[in-house]
Motif scaffolding. Structure first.
Motif, PDB file in Angstrom:
ATOM      1  N   SER A 190     -37.673  45.475  23.462  1.00 39.09           N
ATOM      2  CA  SER A 190     -36.898  44.784  24.500  1.00 39.09           C
ATOM      3  C   SER A 190     -37.673  43.642  25.162  1.00 39.09           C
ATOM      4  O   SER A 190     -37.126  42.912  25.980  1.00 39.09           O
ATOM      5  N   GLN A 191     -38.959  43.463  24.827  1.00 37.30           N
ATOM      6  CA  GLN A 191     -39.762  42.414  25.473  1.00 37.30           C
ATOM      7  C   GLN A 191     -39.217  41.008  25.209  1.00 37.30           C
ATOM      8  O   GLN A 191     -38.894  40.274  26.121  1.00 37.30           O
ATOM      9  N   ASP A 192     -39.175  40.603  23.966  1.00 38.98           N
ATOM     10  CA  ASP A 192     -38.582  39.310  23.613  1.00 38.98           C
ATOM     11  C   ASP A 192     -38.275  39.271  22.121  1.00 38.98           C
ATOM     12  O   ASP A 192     -38.821  40.051  21.337  1.00 38.98           O
ATOM     13  N   ARG A 193     -37.400  38.326  21.741  1.00 39.59           N
ATOM     14  CA  ARG A 193     -36.922  38.232  20.361  1.00 39.59           C
ATOM     15  C   ARG A 193     -38.042  37.945  19.362  1.00 39.59           C
ATOM     16  O   ARG A 193     -37.891  38.177  18.166  1.00 39.59           O
ATOM     17  N   GLY A 194     -39.130  37.405  19.867  1.00 37.14           N
ATOM     18  CA  GLY A 194     -40.275  37.093  19.001  1.00 37.14           C
ATOM     19  C   GLY A 194     -40.789  38.304  18.237  1.00 37.14           C
ATOM     20  O   GLY A 194     -41.423  38.163  17.192  1.00 37.14           O
ATOM     21  N   VAL A 195     -40.500  39.472  18.742  1.00 38.97           N
ATOM     22  CA  VAL A 195     -40.968  40.700  18.089  1.00 38.97           C
ATOM     23  C   VAL A 195     -40.374  40.854  16.685  1.00 38.97           C
ATOM     24  O   VAL A 195     -40.935  41.551  15.843  1.00 38.97           O
ATOM     25  N   PHE A 196     -39.244  40.194  16.421  1.00 38.32           N
ATOM     26  CA  PHE A 196     -38.591  40.329  15.111  1.00 38.32           C
ATOM     27  C   PHE A 196     -39.023  39.251  14.108  1.00 38.32           C
ATOM     28  O   PHE A 196     -38.530  39.211  12.987  1.00 38.32           O
ATOM     29  N   GLN A 197     -39.939  38.372  14.520  1.00 36.65           N
ATOM     30  CA  GLN A 197     -40.324  37.231  13.689  1.00 36.65           C
ATOM     31  C   GLN A 197     -41.575  37.537  12.839  1.00 36.65           C
ATOM     32  O   GLN A 197     -42.260  38.530  13.079  1.00 36.65           O
ATOM     33  N   TYR A 198     -41.858  36.669  11.879  1.00 41.32           N
ATOM     34  CA  TYR A 198     -43.151  36.676  11.184  1.00 41.32           C
ATOM     35  C   TYR A 198     -44.255  36.438  12.211  1.00 41.32           C
ATOM     36  O   TYR A 198     -44.054  35.710  13.190  1.00 41.32           O
ATOM     37  N   HIS A 199     -45.443  36.992  11.973  1.00 41.22           N
ATOM     38  CA  HIS A 199     -46.594  36.713  12.838  1.00 41.22           C
ATOM     39  C   HIS A 199     -47.848  36.558  11.995  1.00 41.22           C
ATOM     40  O   HIS A 199     -47.780  36.588  10.770  1.00 41.22           O
ATOM     41  N   SER A 200     -48.985  36.417  12.673  1.00 38.96           N
ATOM     42  CA  SER A 200     -50.223  36.087  11.959  1.00 38.96           C
ATOM     43  C   SER A 200     -50.663  37.208  11.020  1.00 38.96           C
ATOM     44  O   SER A 200     -50.442  38.393  11.294  1.00 38.96           O
ATOM     45  N   ALA A 201     -51.304  36.817   9.930  1.00 38.17           N
ATOM     46  CA  ALA A 201     -51.772  37.792   8.938  1.00 38.17           C
ATOM     47  C   ALA A 201     -52.866  38.691   9.508  1.00 38.17           C
ATOM     48  O   ALA A 201     -52.997  39.849   9.118  1.00 38.17           O
ATOM     49  N   GLN A 202     -53.646  38.174  10.439  1.00 37.62           N
ATOM     50  CA  GLN A 202     -54.758  38.969  10.975  1.00 37.62           C
ATOM     51  C   GLN A 202     -54.270  40.082  11.887  1.00 37.62           C
ATOM     52  O   GLN A 202     -54.945  41.108  12.038  1.00 37.62           O
ATOM     53  N   GLY A 203     -53.097  39.888  12.478  1.00 33.08           N
ATOM     54  CA  GLY A 203     -52.540  40.924  13.341  1.00 33.08           C
ATOM     55  C   GLY A 203     -52.426  40.479  14.784  1.00 33.08           C
ATOM     56  O   GLY A 203     -53.040  39.497  15.197  1.00 33.08           O
ATOM     57  N   ASN A 204     -51.667  41.252  15.537  1.00 32.75           N
ATOM     58  CA  ASN A 204     -51.400  40.979  16.956  1.00 32.75           C
ATOM     59  C   ASN A 204     -52.699  40.925  17.769  1.00 32.75           C
ATOM     60  O   ASN A 204     -53.516  41.839  17.710  1.00 32.75           O
ATOM     61  N   LEU A 205     -52.863  39.851  18.537  1.00 32.27           N
ATOM     62  CA  LEU A 205     -54.118  39.628  19.277  1.00 32.27           C
ATOM     63  C   LEU A 205     -54.398  40.731  20.300  1.00 32.27           C
ATOM     64  O   LEU A 205     -55.534  41.214  20.415  1.00 32.27           O
ATOM     65  N   GLN A 206     -53.367  41.131  21.032  1.00 31.67           N
ATOM     66  CA  GLN A 206     -53.579  42.165  22.062  1.00 31.67           C
ATOM     67  C   GLN A 206     -54.051  43.478  21.420  1.00 31.67           C
ATOM     68  O   GLN A 206     -54.982  44.121  21.920  1.00 31.67           O
ATOM     69  N   LEU A 207     -53.427  43.835  20.314  1.00 26.18           N
ATOM     70  CA  LEU A 207     -53.824  45.069  19.631  1.00 26.18           C
ATOM     71  C   LEU A 207     -55.257  44.948  19.107  1.00 26.18           C
ATOM     72  O   LEU A 207     -56.057  45.895  19.228  1.00 26.18           O
ATOM     73  N   ARG A 208     -55.604  43.789  18.557  1.00 27.10           N
ATOM     74  CA  ARG A 208     -56.974  43.605  18.059  1.00 27.10           C
ATOM     75  C   ARG A 208     -57.975  43.706  19.205  1.00 27.10           C
ATOM     76  O   ARG A 208     -59.051  44.277  19.040  1.00 27.10           O
ATOM     77  N   GLN A 209     -57.588  43.183  20.372  1.00 28.98           N
ATOM     78  CA  GLN A 209     -58.464  43.280  21.544  1.00 28.98           C
ATOM     79  C   GLN A 209     -58.632  44.740  21.975  1.00 28.98           C
ATOM     80  O   GLN A 209     -59.750  45.193  22.235  1.00 28.98           O
ATOM     81  N   GLN A 210     -57.520  45.461  22.001  1.00 32.13           N
ATOM     82  CA  GLN A 210     -57.576  46.877  22.393  1.00 32.13           C
ATOM     83  C   GLN A 210     -58.462  47.673  21.431  1.00 32.13           C
ATOM     84  O   GLN A 210     -59.250  48.532  21.847  1.00 32.13           O
ATOM     85  N   LEU A 211     -58.360  47.357  20.134  1.00 31.17           N
ATOM     86  CA  LEU A 211     -59.158  48.089  19.145  1.00 31.17           C
ATOM     87  C   LEU A 211     -60.631  47.709  19.239  1.00 31.17           C
ATOM     88  O   LEU A 211     -61.515  48.572  19.095  1.00 31.17           O
ATOM     89  N   ALA A 212     -60.901  46.434  19.490  1.00 24.35           N
ATOM     90  CA  ALA A 212     -62.296  46.005  19.657  1.00 24.35           C
ATOM     91  C   ALA A 212     -62.921  46.739  20.850  1.00 24.35           C
ATOM     92  O   ALA A 212     -64.045  47.251  20.756  1.00 24.35           O
ATOM     93  N   ASN A 213     -62.184  46.815  21.951  1.00 23.66           N
ATOM     94  CA  ASN A 213     -62.688  47.538  23.137  1.00 23.66           C
ATOM     95  C   ASN A 213     -62.969  49.001  22.812  1.00 23.66           C
ATOM     96  O   ASN A 213     -64.004  49.553  23.190  1.00 23.66           O
TER      97      ASN A 213
END
Lengths: 389, 389
Positions: free
Chosen positions: A51-74
């Motif tokens: 429900s956040q925004d329509r962008g969730v249904f689009q193609y995104h970067s091959a490396q992965g979602n930045l926020q998730l990568r940040q959470q995993l790095a932490n």
């Protein structure tokens, strides 16, 4: 340390199919207990992410979602003592795709690979496609025998990759000691060989404390760490990650883009929401409590019902117990001829987890997916079967 | 029909990154219009799928969810005139993974591949890893020139795969005629060569009616059909499928299992729910109406603002228009030196879509992702740029 590329007679898929029959008590699959999935929290996370925004249904970067990568790095900084930033993280389709992409980057047809003996069958399924020369390094109660690995590296410069599951190893449950972790990072640097540190069970520590990752001792960028949410949250998320030097992440991201463009944004944002709104550590603590209990039940039943010549490991965490049989026994043959059809129990036989099916006298048991009652019943049946061979 | 394996100077990832800047009017990516995602229906589908039972969070079969495979088989029977059952379907991570797995099954290092000239850059990214000999078959207004393909097949038995996008081809927008579809299926049988029929734009037919698939003329199991939900529902689902003979599906399923174990059950069941509770065809009709309008706007603007020596195609469906420039112009150089930095427009240059970057004088425009106003503005800018070269 046998060197062979024979075809295995039992593969991952066959075992998955065998375990599908509801009559069978399956100790074979590495499937978590579905009763422990945090279904409400995950449902809320999906709802919020979608429900956040329509962008969730689009193609995104091959490396992965930045926020998730940040959470995993932490998370890796805290738990694995790895000094990682978001740029050091690649999101993959489970740990399995991470293995596939790293193999693609490092291996070529007929090259050498050092693997633990036995090792994770899903990794062998990837490596087998390169028809490699396997250098099988034995394990003891402190994990891979590093002095034997050193001998092989010295003798065989064709070895391009060292594959290890250092925490609650699949299939034996043993963990690599602190000293050996340091030694392994040093060997990787000395021989300029990549180490693939595959650690999906790391967080499931029942007794004692977590050891630092091998990656935390890496000075030269030769250690590549991978893990996944499959064992600690849900396998259906099909979300794993790689932690590595940023040039390695760059190469793997190119391979990921060629392979499937990108991972699903819906899933990645849902995991972000889950991690923000819930305590994953608290959930893992519940898993550990439950799985440790089941492990005790299984080890108790093994003591009660198995013949004394069947030797079981007593891991301090993870999913698996390994049972060693006398050399003359073929656990694969036994599974197909008797254990499965007559006793309706399933395990993973040695032939599937030794490179080139080079050993047959043992099997892997998973204790996490069944109730204590079923565990006792299954082990009892298996014990009866073993006493009649 | 140049035969080359040179490195391309522009790849998918670079273009994706270039288009990420919000100042840029991007005609480059094959990204659908996010305003048209059926977000409410998809949110409901996810909610329903997740609340069904806990099994949705578990590992599942590598071949994919049975209900979804059945739904796709039914759809292909109706729309593609393909006689398929659930056993003929494999679920993949988008169409891209389907290409990856089929390449893994069919190709070996240095083998021959016949591709359209130009062709889909994501497929070249997969094939390039095998360092193949490319046999580039020209296209006319009826698609791949099958007589030229026949010549190459006769001359080069090393050709193991024919790759085609027969419907609203990526990047030219042209479609293969009925006669050539039949001829291609016959050639595949005669020379025992696999045809990879990649058709993600098939349903986006704006004028005229859908032609039967090449697969519908396949008598020998040599045609492998693939498609995906990326262009007709949402790319973030990362869900594509393969339709093929059951032995081919068996081999591809093994490769899929080794590659990433299985596709996410949550997504697959959500798609099942979407397909059961909504009319995908009605949604596609809305997409077609919207995209056709935008195509008209773009073709109109091209007529108004481009110099007459820039020749654009007028496709009857799909996402793309191809613009051919005079031979002396290098569209890639122009993009990096002028179009992108000075005019803030992005397209896919010829070098990315010709195997071995063998041609440079053309570019691909996507009309679906921008508003009509932005389309006119972007084409105007691009026209100004072209008039100054």
């Amino acid at each position: 340390m046998q060197k062979t590329t024979e075809k295995k007679d039992t593969d991952l898929n066959d075992i998955m199919t065998m375990a599908d029959n509801p009559e069978v008590i399956a100790f074979s699959g590495g499937l978590p207990d579905p009763a422990l999935f945090p279904e409400k929290a995950l449902a809320q996370a999906y709802q919020k992410a979608i429900s956040q925004d329509r962008g969730v249904f689009q193609y995104h970067s091959a490396q992965g979602n930045l926020q998730l990568r940040q959470q995993l790095a932490n998370r890796c900084q805290k738990d694995g003592q790895i000094n990682a930033q978001a740029e050091n993280v690649l999101i993959t389709q489970g740990g399995q795709q991470a293995i596939t992409l790293i193999a693609e980057m490092v291996l070529s047809k007929g090259c050498g690979i050092a693997v633990e003996s036995p090792t994770y069958l899903g990794a062998l399924n990837v490596f087998d496609q390169y028809q490699p020369n396997y250098y099988q390094i034995p394990l003891d109660e402190n994990g891979m025998e590093i002095d034997k690995l050193a001998e092989q590296l010295e003798l065989h410069p064709e070895i391009k990759l060292i594959y290890t599951v250092p925490d609650f190893q699949n299939p034996t449950g043993t963990s690599m000691s602190l000293t050996r972790r340091k030694q392994l990072a040093d060997l990787a640097a000395k021989y300029q060989v990549y180490v693939l540190e595959d650690s999906p069970y790391r967080d499931l520590t029942y007794t004692g404390s977590q050891l630092p990752t091998i990656k935390s001792f890496d000075q030269t960028g030769h250690v590549i760490f991978i893990s996944s949410f499959s064992k600690i949250l849900s396998p259906a998320l099909r979300t794993g990650w790689v932690i590595a030097a940023s040039d390695v992440i760059g190469k793997l991201t190119e391979l990921k883009a060629a392979s499937d463009l990108c991972s699903p944004e819906i899933t990645q944002r849902s995991i972000c929401c889950y991690l923000t709104d819930n305590s994953l550590d608290q959930h893992i603590a519940q898993l550990c409590q439950n799985y440790q209990k089941k492990q005790k039940v299984m080890l108790g039943a093994i003591k009660d019902y198995f013949p004394s010549w069947a030797k079981a490991t007593s891991p301090k965490g993870g999913f698996f117990i390994w049972v060693e049989l006398p050399e003359k026994l073929d656990a694969g043959k036994l599974l197909i001829e008797s254990v499965l059809p007559k006793y309706q129990v399933c395990y993973v036989p040695a032939s599937a987890v030794y490179a080139g099916a080079s050993k047959k006298n043992g099997f892997r048991l998973s204790y996490v997916g069944n109730s204590p009652d079923k565990i006792v019943e299954g082990i009892k049946r298996l014990g009866t079967c073993l006493k009649h061979v």
